[in-house]
Structure formats: C-alpha cells, structure tokens
Design an enzyme around this catalytic site. Structure first.
Site, PDB file in Angstrom:
ATOM      1  N   LYS A   1      -3.946   5.076  -8.767  1.00 36.72           N
ATOM      2  CA  LYS A   1      -4.271   6.406  -8.250  1.00 36.72           C
ATOM      3  C   LYS A   1      -4.653   7.293  -9.434  1.00 36.72           C
ATOM      4  O   LYS A   1      -3.912   7.397 -10.408  1.00 36.72           O
ATOM      5  CB  LYS A   1      -3.065   7.014  -7.527  1.00 36.72           C
TER       6      LYS A   1
ATOM      7  N   ARG B   1       1.587  -1.795   3.895  1.00 32.53           N
ATOM      8  CA  ARG B   1       1.471  -2.772   4.991  1.00 32.53           C
ATOM      9  C   ARG B   1       1.919  -4.163   4.540  1.00 32.53           C
ATOM     10  O   ARG B   1       2.429  -4.937   5.335  1.00 32.53           O
ATOM     11  CB  ARG B   1       0.038  -2.790   5.524  1.00 32.53           C
TER      12      ARG B   1
END
Length: 512
Positions: free
Chosen positions: A272, A347
C-alpha cells in the site's frame, strides 16, 4: 474495561435520588415532562431557539445534579427517518453529559412513534450513549478507567427494560471496539488471541488457539501463506482463534462464523502506497465483530443455540519470505488458488477457516455460515456507511438474509443487499489448467466492477461451498458480510471510533 451498567426506573418520581446526577431527555416535544419541568423547558425555548434542533444543557433545580440535557430527535415524519435518530441523539447527549461532569445520568426517551420501526428506541438509545462514551483500550490502560471513562451507571425511565440483555450485548460491543480499534502492536495476532482468552474466561465459550507453523501450513495453507513473512517474528506470528459455544438445551440452530483479523495490513508485496497504509490496524474489524457477538452469547447463555467461530489473526508482513502474486496455493478444500494481488489477503485468511466450518456445518442442526470482514474499498464506496450482505441462494431462499436485514434495521445496525451473481463466479474462475480460481484482479476493488461481490464467489469456490448450493444434496446457507464502509464512525479508519458492527444486527436476530 468496564461497560456502564444500565438500571431500570419505572417513573420520574424514582429519579429524585442523590445517587443520580443528571436527567437526559431524548425526544421531540418533551411534553411528557412533569408540569413544572415542562414549563421551565418552554420558557427556555423562548429565549434559546437551539433547543428545538440541537442538544443543549439547562440548569434546573428540578432534576438531579441540576443538569437537564435535552436531545431532540426531530419530527420523524420523513420516509428516511429510522431508529438511528435516537441512537444519534443519545450520542450527542452522552458527549454533553461527560463535558458537564455527569457520571450517573438518568435517560428518559420520549415521543416514540407508534411504528414498528421504532420499537427498540430505548435500547438503541442506550447503545448510542455507550458508543459515544467509549474510549480506546490504549487510553484506558494508560490513564485508568475511572479517569478516561467516568460514567459508571446509566438509568432509564421506562415501563419495561431488559437490563441484563442490554448489559450483555454492550459488553460484546465493547469487546468488538477494543479488538478492532487497538493499535497493531498492542493487538498483534497472539495478543488478539490473549484478549479473547481473557474475555471468555469463566464462561461457557471454549477458546482454542492454533499457532504451530506446521499445523497452520497443513490445515490453513492460504492463511499461512499470507503470514509467511511473519513467522520469523515471534510477536507477529499468525494464529487461528476458535470460539465454540453450545447451549444447554436441544440445539435448534447452529451459526458458523469466520472473522478476518488482519492485525495490520501492509498490502504485502503489493505494498500500500500514497499514505493508504494508515488506519490498517483496523483491518481486524470483522473478527472483532464476530468475537463481540460471541461475547454477548457468552453473557446471555441461550439454551438452544450453537455458535462456532474461527478468527484468522495475521499480519501480512513484507520481507524476503513474503508471498507474491502469481503463486498457486492449494487451499484446505483442495482448490488451487492463483494469487492475483497480495493486498487481497483477507479472503485468503478466511477461505480455509470457512472450509473447516463447512465440514462441520454438513452435520449440524440448521446451519448458517457467515464471513465477516473489512474486505473491500468497493463496499465502502458503493454502500457508504452501511454493511453489505452478499448471500448465496440458500441463504436467501431459507429466509436467513431477510431476517438478518430486518434485525439490522430494527437495531440501528443497518445492512444492504448485494446478491451474488454469475458474473462474480465467472470473474474468479481459473484462467489456465494450472489453477482453479483467481483470488482477485490486480486493480483496486473500488474501481473494479462488482468489487465487493466477487470476493464472495472466490470464498465459495476456494472453501468448497460451491458443492453445497441450493440444488445440492446438502444446501448450506452462506452470507459474506463486508463492513468496510460501516466498521468505523465517519469512515475515518485511522481515528474514527470502531462501530462494533455487526454485533447489534446478529444480537437482534439470534438473541431476542
């Protein structure tokens, strides 16, 4: 940390007790006040028009502590008005009460519309009040509870009030806020597990923690890959926290819940950048909400309910051992997963946990499965401050989705529907014979069509739940819950207070 204890008073006459030090009135006209007090309010309105539309403090000899706080909710006549008007008014009143020095206020909720949507206005006011009172765990540990959170008790004037239920659910919400909002070293994976052990000590909830590397790599291979670069740092080692509650009576319903606890989301090798890493210590809000609900269950001990939760606590650290895009990793369910982007790590952490619970759900009484996560920027963009529900066909056909949505509205923890579609499954299907499913594309979810829906398809396939659709021999209702837009107040992931969602929605659905 202590949750303010709620008490029940049956009338205004019971307020004249020196132990109480303020009266908070939440309503519209304030016409239910005793005549003398109502006259004081009307006189004040004539000289201060703010009393009609904003929370204000009046000095009155007629109330405890001489503090009278009026918190208007508005007319409630618009189609879009809902019970959150009371939640919000209570928050404003709490802020003013603390500033005024109150530590034991009495709350009187008035002018409740004769409308089913407002049936829980009093209870919702309590939860809004407590939301505003909450201060971060780090602050409480540094300054001490009494100094940082001075309100110890709150009483409600009401015909009926289930104080035990309110205290129990709020204790769960507090746990959820602590787990979600606390900074990444204080709530690193094993300290997240330690907090869970502490809050469930001496309860009927069994807590077990899987931390052995070989076991994680064998039984939770996707989770272990996300945490691969963290194994060498003892305080950041990943783990799976399992919570199990079984009611004492005949089980009528079984809930299987998976929570994402990324204790700090760096993005991994797909780092990020541009300041987007700040606030990523809150990427454990899904697991926090699940643990908070289980805490409420532990306090209430429902007889006919079983709840099993697995929380994947991981930090996706960056280093020479970090997993990278293009890797193909076989999940617990035997599905070959190609990594599309390492920043789509949540996930992966949940998929193996969901696979384990799938195996148990096949044999369970009336099972429902849930994954809860701060998963995608797309959910925040498309749903704003609302929680996104992405159910499979079985969840919708069984009524599980509708009942949860109804409870969320009634308890000021609203959700919105985002049904799973065929395009979502097409999007994640393997592109070659080397892989069965793709974890994600390589772009931001916020700019990807159906960016918060397609992860549910990935979770369904990678966990083996695609073999348990509505037309299968053993259908399993499954709902993916994305709280990326609702997990913190105002959407400020670095500084906003954790909202404790979806504790109220689940408590309103399964614990009343």
């Amino acid at each position: 940390m202590a949750t303010p204890q709620v008490h029940h008073l049956t009338s205004f006459d019971a307020v004249n007790n020196s132990d109480w030090d303020a009266l908070i009135v939440i309503g519209n006209s304030f016409a239910q006040l005793p005549e003398k007090l109502a006259q004081e309010v009307e006189q004040a309105k004539q000289s201060d028009q703010r009393l009609a539309n904003s929370t204000q403090l009046l000095i009155s000899e007629s109330v405890p502590g001489k503090r009278l706080i009026l918190a208007p909710v508005g007319s409630l006549q618009e189609d879009y008005d809902d019970v959150r008007r009371y939640y919000d008014a209570a928050r404003q009143a709490a802020r003013l009460a603390v500033e005024a020095g109150s530590t034991r206020p009495v709350i009187w909720v008035q002018d409740i519309p004769a409308n089913e949507a407002f049936n829980n206005a009093i209870a919702v006011s309590f939860f809004g009040f407590c939301q505003e009172l909450y201060e971060p765990l780090e602050a409480c540990e540094h300054f001490g509870d009494e100094k940082i959170e001075p309100v110890t008790d709150v009483a409600f004037i009401a015909d009926e009030l289930n104080s035990q239920w309110l205290n129990a659910v709020e204790s769960g919400r507090r746990a959820a806020r602590d787990l979600c909002g606390t900074e990444p070293e204080r709530m690193a994976p094993m300290r997240f597990a330690e907090y869970c052990k502490n809050i469930f000590a001496n309860t009927a909830v069994k807590v077990s923690v899987i931390e052995d590397r070989m076991q994680l790599e064998h039984e939770y291979p996707l989770l272990a890959a996300v945490g691969r670069a963290s194994f060498s740092t003892p305080r950041q080692r990943p783990c799976v926290i399992r919570l199990e509650y079984t009611g004492s009576g005949d089980i009528d319903e079984t809930l299987f819940m998976v929570g994402k606890a990324i204790t700090y989301d760096t993005g991994g090798a797909d780092l990020k950048t541009g300041g987007h890493m700040a606030g990523m210590s809150r990427d454990k809000g899904g697991a926090a909400g699940v643990a908070g609900f289980v805490k409420a269950v532990a306090e209430l001990n429902p007889e006919n309910l079983k709840v099993v939760a697995e929380l994947g606590a991981v930090r996706n650290s960056i280093g020479s051992d970090a997993f990278v895009s293009d890797e193909i990793i076989t999940s617990h369910a035997g599905v070959r997963v190609r990594i599309g982007n390492t920043d789509a790590e949540g996930r992966l952490v949940m998929a193996d946990c969901l696979s384990h619970l799938r195996e148990e759900a096949i044999k369970a009484v009336k099972p429902s499965l849930f994954t809860v996560a701060t998963l995608t920027g797309h959910a925040a963009l498309s749903k704003g401050p609302y929680t996104a529900l992405v159910p499979n066909a079985s969840a919708q056909l069984s009524g599980a989705t509708a009942h949860l949505m109804q409870a969320s509205e009634s308890w000021a923890d609203p959700t919105e529907l985002s049904p799973s579609r065929r395009e979502d499954f097409d999007f994640v299907r393997g592109h070659t014979k080397a892989d069965d499913v793709l974890s994600s594309n390589n772009g931001p979810s916020a700019t990807t069509k159906r960016g918060h829906q397609f992860p549910m398809a990935f979770l369904t396939i990678s966990s083996g739940l695609d073999k348990h659709g509505a037309n299968s021999e053993k259908p399993l209702p499954y709902t993916h819950i994305d709280i990326a837009g609702s997990g913190v107040d105002t959407g400020d992931w670095q500084h906003g207070k954790p909202s404790a969602t979806p504790v109220l929605a689940f408590a309103g659905r399964y614990l009343v």
